[in-house]
Design an enzyme around this catalytic site. Structure first.
Site, PDB file in Angstrom:
ATOM      1  NE  ARG A   1     -23.638 -18.052  33.287  1.00 57.68           N
ATOM      2  CZ  ARG A   1     -24.574 -18.894  32.869  1.00 57.68           C
ATOM      3  NH1 ARG A   1     -24.336 -20.178  32.856  1.00 57.68           N
ATOM      4  NH2 ARG A   1     -25.747 -18.458  32.454  1.00 57.68           N
TER       5      ARG A   1
ATOM      6  CB  ILE B   1     -40.648 -25.309  23.294  1.00 60.13           C
ATOM      7  CG1 ILE B   1     -40.038 -24.208  24.165  1.00 60.13           C
ATOM      8  CG2 ILE B   1     -41.268 -24.678  22.043  1.00 60.13           C
ATOM      9  CD1 ILE B   1     -38.924 -23.423  23.494  1.00 60.13           C
TER      10      ILE B   1
ATOM     11  CE1 TYR C   1     -28.749 -25.474  22.674  1.00 65.62           C
ATOM     12  CE2 TYR C   1     -28.667 -23.078  22.758  1.00 65.62           C
ATOM     13  CZ  TYR C   1     -29.387 -24.242  22.595  1.00 65.62           C
ATOM     14  OH  TYR C   1     -30.738 -24.190  22.346  1.00 65.62           O
TER      15      TYR C   1
ATOM     16  CD  GLU D   1     -23.970 -14.709  31.964  1.00 70.19           C
ATOM     17  OE1 GLU D   1     -24.952 -15.317  31.521  1.00 70.19           O
ATOM     18  OE2 GLU D   1     -23.918 -14.267  33.129  1.00 70.19           O
TER      19      GLU D   1
END
Length: 329
Positions: A268, A13, A141, A270
């Site tokens: 997982r 980006i 994160y 998430e």
């Protein structure tokens, strides 16, 4: 001519932001350690400085040497799922490095600090995610991104640092680092296809996301620093059309004109469904021209097939391995 600093400007980006800023007449300084970006992504019209945002002495020298008007902060390691297992690395790169940059921005009275956060800050709330929701990040994160958002707000109150926060989601397109096996599912699929591998999906593939073509979001992010009406605001930005990961895999194979089978892995931890509401960005900017997923994937596929890419490499410095998905071991 205003001067803009773009951290992570050799990355995906970031390099597109650099191009957009050059187009609208800025002098641009790119600051990148090339851990994920590539020098070939950087326009020759920009000044490139190799370095890490963890090197506060180098950052200080950079700000002392150049009269920087605007800072666009895109340097990060954006692997949500993996961030649970690399906490120290995550917080150093995504939080401490950001604080170093905020400190220099305050010291040198920059006009506006533009930060690319993430819809990961919302966590597992019921979509569509709205800026009015109180963030509840569920991975390291997202926690780091939200901490930087809070730090920017605190720095505005204490020091008068103006800022704009953007929360893009699942961005894809040309120049994406597709050799990283931990992030950017479209890039992962394309890299697996290019190397004759099966497509890996965690769980049954029913999880949904809205995928945003990079060309849609870059103009608004680049131009926001010069728009004082949006200082202090936070915006979701990206596509409004969600799709399941299983359906996405079929679309990617179609765009790449390459067939493979899907390897379903153990699910997982998430967020199951993540897509955002964009009423606020429409109200302030009039929205954005959405690129269809089919067209965006075709543009990226054409680029991916012409570019050189390395096979995926595992992260070498895991800090925790307990509950690590077997596929990542």
């Amino acid at each position: 001519m205003p001067t803009s600093l773009v951290t992570g400007g050799a990355g995906f980006i970031g390099s597109h932001i650099v191009d957009q800023l050059l187009t609208i007449g800025h002098k641009v300084i790119v600051f990148d350690d090339l851990s994920g970006g590539r020098l070939e992504n950087v326009s020759t019209d920009a000044k490139f400085v190799k370095g890490s945002i963890l090197d506060h002495d180098l950052l200080s020298e950079l700000f002392e040497t150049h009269e920087i008007d605007y800072v666009y902060h895109l340097a990060a390691y954006a692997a949500e799922g993996l961030s649970h297992f690399i906490k120290r690395f995550n917080y150093q790169n995504n939080l401490t490095g950001s604080v170093n940059l905020i400190n220099e921005s305050v010291k040198h009275n920059i006009k506006c600090f533009v930060f690319t956060s993430s819809i990961a800050v919302y966590g597992n709330q019921t979509p569509p995610m709205s800026e009015s929701m109180v963030p509840q990040p569920e991975d390291s994160y997202g926690i780091a991104k939200y901490a930087v958002e809070l730090e920017l707000k605190a720095s505005k109150e204490m020091f008068g640092l103006d800022y704009v926060i953007w929360r893009p989601h699942n961005v894809y397109g040309e120049r994406q680092h597709i050799s990283d096996p931990y992030r950017n599912v479209i890039g992962i699929f394309m890299n697996q296809l290019l190397h004759g591998e099966s497509l890996s999906i965690f769980g049954d593939g029913s999880q949904t996301r809205a995928f945003s073509y990079v060309g849609e979001i870059v103009p608004l992010i680049a131009e926001s620093a010069m728009n004082q009406e949006v200082y202090g605001e936070t915006f979701n930005i990206g596509s409004e059309t969600e799709i399941s990961v299983k359906a996405l895999a079929k679309q990617v194979m179609k765009a790449m004109k390459l067939a493979s089978h899907i390897n379903y892995l153990e699910a997982r931890n998430e967020v199951k469904h993540a897509y955002a509401n964009h009423d606020k960005v429409k109200r302030y900017f009039g929205g954005l021209q959405e690129t269809s997923l089919e067209l965006g994937l075709q543009k990226m596929a054409d680029w991916a097939k012409k570019s050189s890419h390395q096979p995926s490499k595992k992260f070498e410095s895991l800090e925790l391995t307990k509950n690590l998905p077997p596929f990542w071991k």
